[in-house]
Structure formats: C-alpha cells, structure tokens
Design a protein around this motif. Structure first.
Motif, PDB file in Angstrom:
ATOM      1  N   LEU A  44       0.951  -1.116  -0.073  1.00 45.23           N
ATOM      2  CA  LEU A  44      -0.049  -0.016  -0.097  1.00 45.23           C
ATOM      3  C   LEU A  44       0.924   1.449  -0.134  1.00 45.23           C
ATOM      4  N   THR A  45       0.635   2.346  -0.606  1.00 42.96           N
ATOM      5  CA  THR A  45       1.286   3.731  -0.827  1.00 42.96           C
ATOM      6  C   THR A  45       1.149   4.137   0.641  1.00 42.96           C
ATOM      7  N   PRO A  46       2.196   4.801   1.119  1.00 40.40           N
ATOM      8  CA  PRO A  46       2.298   5.404   2.513  1.00 40.40           C
ATOM      9  C   PRO A  46       1.205   6.674   2.214  1.00 40.40           C
ATOM     10  N   ILE A  47       0.514   6.533   3.572  1.00 39.30           N
ATOM     11  CA  ILE A  47      -0.395   7.778   3.622  1.00 39.30           C
ATOM     12  C   ILE A  47       0.141   9.198   3.829  1.00 39.30           C
ATOM     13  N   ARG A  48      -0.468   9.982   3.358  1.00 43.29           N
ATOM     14  CA  ARG A  48       0.007  11.471   3.431  1.00 43.29           C
ATOM     15  C   ARG A  48      -0.627  12.137   4.591  1.00 43.29           C
ATOM     16  N   VAL A  49       0.253  12.677   5.332  1.00 44.69           N
ATOM     17  CA  VAL A  49      -0.322  13.342   6.937  1.00 44.69           C
ATOM     18  C   VAL A  49       0.066  14.969   6.992  1.00 44.69           C
ATOM     19  N   CYS A  50      -0.760  15.466   7.681  1.00 42.57           N
ATOM     20  CA  CYS A  50      -0.556  16.873   7.865  1.00 42.57           C
ATOM     21  C   CYS A  50      -0.810  17.199   9.468  1.00 42.57           C
ATOM     22  N   TRP A  51      -0.038  17.991  10.050  1.00 39.31           N
ATOM     23  CA  TRP A  51      -0.170  18.163  11.364  1.00 39.31           C
ATOM     24  C   TRP A  51      -0.882  19.732  11.274  1.00 39.31           C
ATOM     25  N   LYS A  52      -2.286  19.548  12.004  1.00 39.02           N
ATOM     26  CA  LYS A  52      -3.332  20.469  12.280  1.00 39.02           C
ATOM     27  C   LYS A  52      -3.924  20.306  13.456  1.00 39.02           C
ATOM     28  N   ASN A  53      -4.166  21.115  14.226  1.00 40.52           N
ATOM     29  CA  ASN A  53      -4.762  21.602  15.561  1.00 40.52           C
ATOM     30  C   ASN A  53      -4.160  20.605  16.545  1.00 40.52           C
ATOM     31  N   ASN A  54      -2.817  20.468  16.466  1.00 38.95           N
ATOM     32  CA  ASN A  54      -1.937  19.755  17.387  1.00 38.95           C
ATOM     33  C   ASN A  54      -2.178  18.218  17.070  1.00 38.95           C
ATOM     34  N   ARG A  55      -2.585  17.723  15.829  1.00 36.58           N
ATOM     35  CA  ARG A  55      -2.724  16.491  15.594  1.00 36.58           C
ATOM     36  C   ARG A  55      -2.251  16.056  14.242  1.00 36.58           C
ATOM     37  N   TRP A  56      -1.883  14.681  13.791  1.00 35.58           N
ATOM     38  CA  TRP A  56      -1.528  14.484  12.590  1.00 35.58           C
ATOM     39  C   TRP A  56      -2.897  13.807  11.982  1.00 35.58           C
ATOM     40  N   PHE A  57      -3.435  14.403  10.790  1.00 32.88           N
ATOM     41  CA  PHE A  57      -4.609  13.961  10.170  1.00 32.88           C
ATOM     42  C   PHE A  57      -3.977  13.479   8.869  1.00 32.88           C
ATOM     43  N   ALA A  58      -4.720  12.462   8.399  1.00 32.06           N
ATOM     44  CA  ALA A  58      -4.516  11.626   7.206  1.00 32.06           C
ATOM     45  C   ALA A  58      -5.464  12.017   5.952  1.00 32.06           C
ATOM     46  N   LEU A  59      -4.608  12.211   4.885  1.00 34.45           N
ATOM     47  CA  LEU A  59      -5.289  12.610   3.817  1.00 34.45           C
ATOM     48  C   LEU A  59      -5.748  11.301   3.044  1.00 34.45           C
ATOM     49  N   ASP A  60      -5.431  10.232   3.360  1.00 38.58           N
ATOM     50  CA  ASP A  60      -5.764   8.971   2.899  1.00 38.58           C
ATOM     51  C   ASP A  60      -6.554   7.872   3.683  1.00 38.58           C
ATOM     52  N   ASN A  61      -7.642   8.186   3.930  1.00 39.95           N
ATOM     53  CA  ASN A  61      -8.571   7.781   5.115  1.00 39.95           C
ATOM     54  C   ASN A  61      -8.942   6.174   4.941  1.00 39.95           C
ATOM     55  N   ARG A  62      -9.162   5.526   3.773  1.00 41.78           N
ATOM     56  CA  ARG A  62      -9.264   4.258   3.577  1.00 41.78           C
ATOM     57  C   ARG A  62      -8.181   3.572   3.807  1.00 41.78           C
ATOM     58  N   ARG A  63      -6.909   3.898   3.534  1.00 42.36           N
ATOM     59  CA  ARG A  63      -5.882   3.122   3.996  1.00 42.36           C
ATOM     60  C   ARG A  63      -5.661   3.206   5.649  1.00 42.36           C
ATOM     61  N   LEU A  64      -5.764   4.418   6.102  1.00 44.39           N
ATOM     62  CA  LEU A  64      -5.673   4.840   7.706  1.00 44.39           C
ATOM     63  C   LEU A  64      -6.631   3.676   8.265  1.00 44.39           C
ATOM     64  N   TRP A  65      -7.919   3.596   7.766  1.00 43.66           N
ATOM     65  CA  TRP A  65      -8.942   2.726   8.339  1.00 43.66           C
ATOM     66  C   TRP A  65      -8.341   1.182   8.329  1.00 43.66           C
ATOM     67  N   ILE A  66      -7.601   0.832   7.162  1.00 43.37           N
ATOM     68  CA  ILE A  66      -7.007  -0.246   7.156  1.00 43.37           C
ATOM     69  C   ILE A  66      -5.821  -0.557   8.316  1.00 43.37           C
ATOM     70  N   PHE A  67      -5.090   0.448   8.247  1.00 43.53           N
ATOM     71  CA  PHE A  67      -3.899   0.625   9.283  1.00 43.53           C
ATOM     72  C   PHE A  67      -4.328   0.213  10.649  1.00 43.53           C
ATOM     73  N   LYS A  68      -5.403   0.948  10.934  1.00 42.32           N
ATOM     74  CA  LYS A  68      -5.752   1.194  12.298  1.00 42.32           C
ATOM     75  C   LYS A  68      -6.314  -0.136  12.886  1.00 42.32           C
ATOM     76  N   HIS A  69      -7.104  -0.952  11.791  1.00 42.50           N
ATOM     77  CA  HIS A  69      -7.508  -2.244  12.178  1.00 42.50           C
ATOM     78  C   HIS A  69      -6.367  -3.324  12.280  1.00 42.50           C
ATOM     79  N   LEU A  70      -5.181  -3.103  11.472  1.00 41.22           N
ATOM     80  CA  LEU A  70      -4.286  -3.809  11.449  1.00 41.22           C
ATOM     81  C   LEU A  70      -3.410  -3.796  13.124  1.00 41.22           C
ATOM     82  N   GLU A  71      -3.338  -2.453  13.450  1.00 44.35           N
ATOM     83  CA  GLU A  71      -2.742  -2.009  14.521  1.00 44.35           C
ATOM     84  C   GLU A  71      -3.409  -2.562  15.851  1.00 44.35           C
TER      85      GLU A  71
END
Length: 114
Positions: A44-71
């Motif tokens: 899977l292509t690495p997800i893109r993240v942006c520091w905003k409001n003192n958090r890392w937010f993902a632009l690639d939310n479907r891949r993040l959904w998969i990664f969160k489940h795997l974790e």
C-alpha cells in the motif's frame, strides 16, 4: 518529509469513506489479504499526513482505516507516512476531531457503496 507513526497517532480528516478502492475492490478484502499474507502493508502507498490542530491528520482515510485495524489486531506497530503541508478544506469534513469515520456500505462488499 517521510517518517513513521503509529496508526493510532493519526486522525481521520473526513467524516465518511467509500467502502472500496476504485479498481481494486472492498477495503475489507484488502485488510483480509494483508492479514492472510496475500498482500504486505508495504504494497500500500504510504499515507499523507498533515499536522493540524496539534494532531496528525491523514489525507488517505481508507488506507488509514486498514492500518488502524491492523494495529488493533497486533499485526503492525508503525507505518510509513509522508508529511504534506495542508489538507484541502473540502477534504477536511470530520465532525468528531478525526476520532472515527463512517464507512459508506459494507467494507467487505463493494456493491453496498452509496
């Protein structure tokens, strides 16, 4: 800049996601393929993240959904990410500070998307 983060350190920028990857199939099947060893996280292509409001937010939310489940399943600890400078305002639709996301349709059935 590329680095690694735990998926649990990354928040969703959107309120909802489609249940499929266009041209690939259901996100749930991709999750199963990684768990079963038919795919690697590195496929899977690495997800893109942006520091905003003192958090890392993902632009690639479907891949993040998969990664969160795997974790949560204990299959991964960290993932490769790529920092971006901003998330387009039209993509920043979270209504709960990125804590969760609603999957439109069944993640295991590509025909349930609406």
């Amino acid at each position: 800049m590329n680095f690694t983060l735990r998926p649990s350190e990354i928040y969703y920028c959107q309120n909802t996601i489609k249940n499929v990857f266009d041209g690939i199939g259901p996100i749930g099947q991709t999750l199963n393929d990684i768990v079963d060893g038919h795919l690697s996280v590195n496929d899977l292509t690495p997800i893109r993240v942006c520091w905003k409001n003192n958090r890392w937010f993902a632009l690639d939310n479907r891949r993040l959904w998969i990664f969160k489940h795997l974790e949560r399943m204990g299959k991964i600890d960290e993932i490769d990410v790529k920092e971006i400078s901003e998330i387009p305002p039209e993509k920043f639709t979270t209504k709960n500070d990125g804590n969760s996301i609603f999957v439109r349709g069944d993640p295991y059935n590509q025909y349930d998307d609406y």
